[in-house]
Design an enzyme around this catalytic site. Sequence first.
Site, PDB file in Angstrom:
ATOM      1  N   HIS A   6       2.844   3.273  -8.948  1.00 49.01           N
ATOM      2  CA  HIS A   6       2.426   1.579  -9.218  1.00 49.01           C
ATOM      3  C   HIS A   6       3.663   1.254  -9.943  1.00 49.01           C
ATOM      4  CE1 HIS A   6      -1.229   2.125  -7.753  1.00 49.01           C
ATOM      5  NE2 HIS A   6      -1.840   2.754  -8.625  1.00 49.01           N
ATOM      6  N   ASP A  64       0.647  -1.267   0.180  1.00 49.67           N
ATOM      7  CA  ASP A  64      -0.094   0.081  -0.011  1.00 49.67           C
ATOM      8  C   ASP A  64       0.798   1.432   0.007  1.00 49.67           C
ATOM      9  OD1 ASP A  64      -2.249   1.267   0.083  1.00 49.67           O
ATOM     10  OD2 ASP A  64      -2.936   0.848   2.189  1.00 49.67           O
ATOM     11  N   LEU A 114      11.994 -19.601  -5.315  1.00 50.23           N
ATOM     12  CA  LEU A 114      10.755 -18.826  -4.727  1.00 50.23           C
ATOM     13  C   LEU A 114       9.611 -19.005  -5.319  1.00 50.23           C
ATOM     14  CD1 LEU A 114      10.228 -16.601  -2.560  1.00 50.23           C
ATOM     15  CD2 LEU A 114       9.999 -14.945  -4.543  1.00 50.23           C
TER      16      LEU A 114
HETATM   17  C1  FPP Z   1      -2.178   0.263  -3.251  1.00 47.92           C
HETATM   18  O1  FPP Z   1      -1.356   1.433  -3.339  1.00 47.92           O
HETATM   19  C2  FPP Z   1      -1.397  -0.595  -4.344  1.00 47.92           C
HETATM   20  C3  FPP Z   1      -2.028  -0.786  -5.396  1.00 47.92           C
HETATM   21  C4  FPP Z   1      -3.417  -1.003  -5.311  1.00 47.92           C
HETATM   22  C5  FPP Z   1      -1.327  -1.772  -6.519  1.00 47.92           C
HETATM   23  C6  FPP Z   1      -0.362  -2.576  -6.388  1.00 47.92           C
HETATM   24  C7  FPP Z   1       0.320  -2.765  -7.569  1.00 47.92           C
HETATM   25  C8  FPP Z   1       1.939  -2.893  -7.708  1.00 47.92           C
HETATM   26  C9  FPP Z   1       2.766  -2.653  -6.640  1.00 47.92           C
HETATM   27  C10 FPP Z   1       2.304  -3.016  -9.123  1.00 47.92           C
HETATM   28  C11 FPP Z   1       1.991  -3.969  -9.778  1.00 47.92           C
HETATM   29  C12 FPP Z   1       2.602  -5.205  -9.271  1.00 47.92           C
HETATM   30  C13 FPP Z   1       2.952  -6.296  -9.639  1.00 47.92           C
HETATM   31  C14 FPP Z   1       3.025  -7.620  -8.945  1.00 47.92           C
HETATM   32  C15 FPP Z   1       4.109  -6.122 -10.802  1.00 47.92           C
HETATM   33  P1  FPP Z   1      -2.493   2.562  -3.267  1.00 47.92           P
HETATM   34  O2  FPP Z   1      -2.586   3.210  -4.800  1.00 47.92           O
HETATM   35  O3  FPP Z   1      -3.879   2.292  -2.711  1.00 47.92           O
HETATM   36  O4  FPP Z   1      -1.832   3.692  -2.641  1.00 47.92           O
HETATM   37  P2  FPP Z   1      -2.382   5.005  -1.686  1.00 47.92           P
HETATM   38  O5  FPP Z   1      -3.217   4.363  -0.524  1.00 47.92           O
HETATM   39  O6  FPP Z   1      -1.428   5.958  -1.272  1.00 47.92           O
HETATM   40  O7  FPP Z   1      -3.506   5.778  -2.669  1.00 47.92           O
END
Ligand code: FPP
Length: 239
Positions: free
Chosen positions: A36, A19, A130
């Site tokens: 992201h 997150d 892994l």
């Molecule tokens: C939450 O941060 C994150 C997500 C909803 C997406 C997670 C995806 C990735 C890390 C990249 C893709 C993954 C792979 C496996 C290649 P948020 O957007 O909710 O952040 P915020 O709470 O600060 O708005």
Amino acid sequence: MAKKPEEYRVPRHVCIIMDGNGRWAKKRLLPRKAGHVQGARVVEQICEDAWNLGIEYLTVYAFSTENWQRPKDEVDALMNLLRKYMKDSLARSSKNNMRVRVLGDISVLDEDLQQSIRELEEASAQNTGLKFQVAINYGGRNEIVRATRKISELVRDGKLSPEDITENTFSEYLDTAGMPDPELMIRTSGELRTSNFLPWQIAYSEFYFTNVLWPDFDKKELENAIDFYNGRERRFGGI
Ligand code: FPP
């Protein structure tokens, strides 16, 4: 009291709610999708670090069943990142021996992405490094409902009797069939929730919450989480 080295345990299975990508980008006056992109880079590095630390299974929450509610351009950016990840991992997993599997209901994803996922899962199926799970269009309640449907069909068709449904057999119909439950769940960015991530599997897990935003997460942070799991401050990087 400090534990003796032989009492120090590295969890076999760690799961992570990644997150804070949006906030990381906002702090830098960048669009959310830049967070992201950086988050995806961190995923690759953490897979390597996890394996080097002795973790066998790593499971990350990449896209929840609720994430479809985000603005279309952000959803598109995330899907494109996952697309790229599956493609790039085809070559990478044969080099680093990583086995990749996807958790969640992928039937609603674009056909080409489903295809890339199946290709990667098949190509890496025999790898012994892994075991990396990526949750996409994943929701824990949805997973339990899907498992219940599969079981109900078997009962309806006379292939399974209700008395044979135990906690162990039920687990075998979840997306994580055959995997040990995570001993440790990590959530970054200071939110203290589990957000429908592996609710069945984390019933006995330790939870480690850190304020660090996912794009800033690194090996040191992972070591801190394992130290926490061991009930002590520092082990990695010197006692
Ligand atoms: C939450 O941060 C994150 C997500 C909803 C997406 C997670 C995806 C990735 C890390 C990249 C893709 C993954 C792979 C496996 C290649 P948020 O957007 O909710 O952040 P915020 O709470 O600060 O708005």
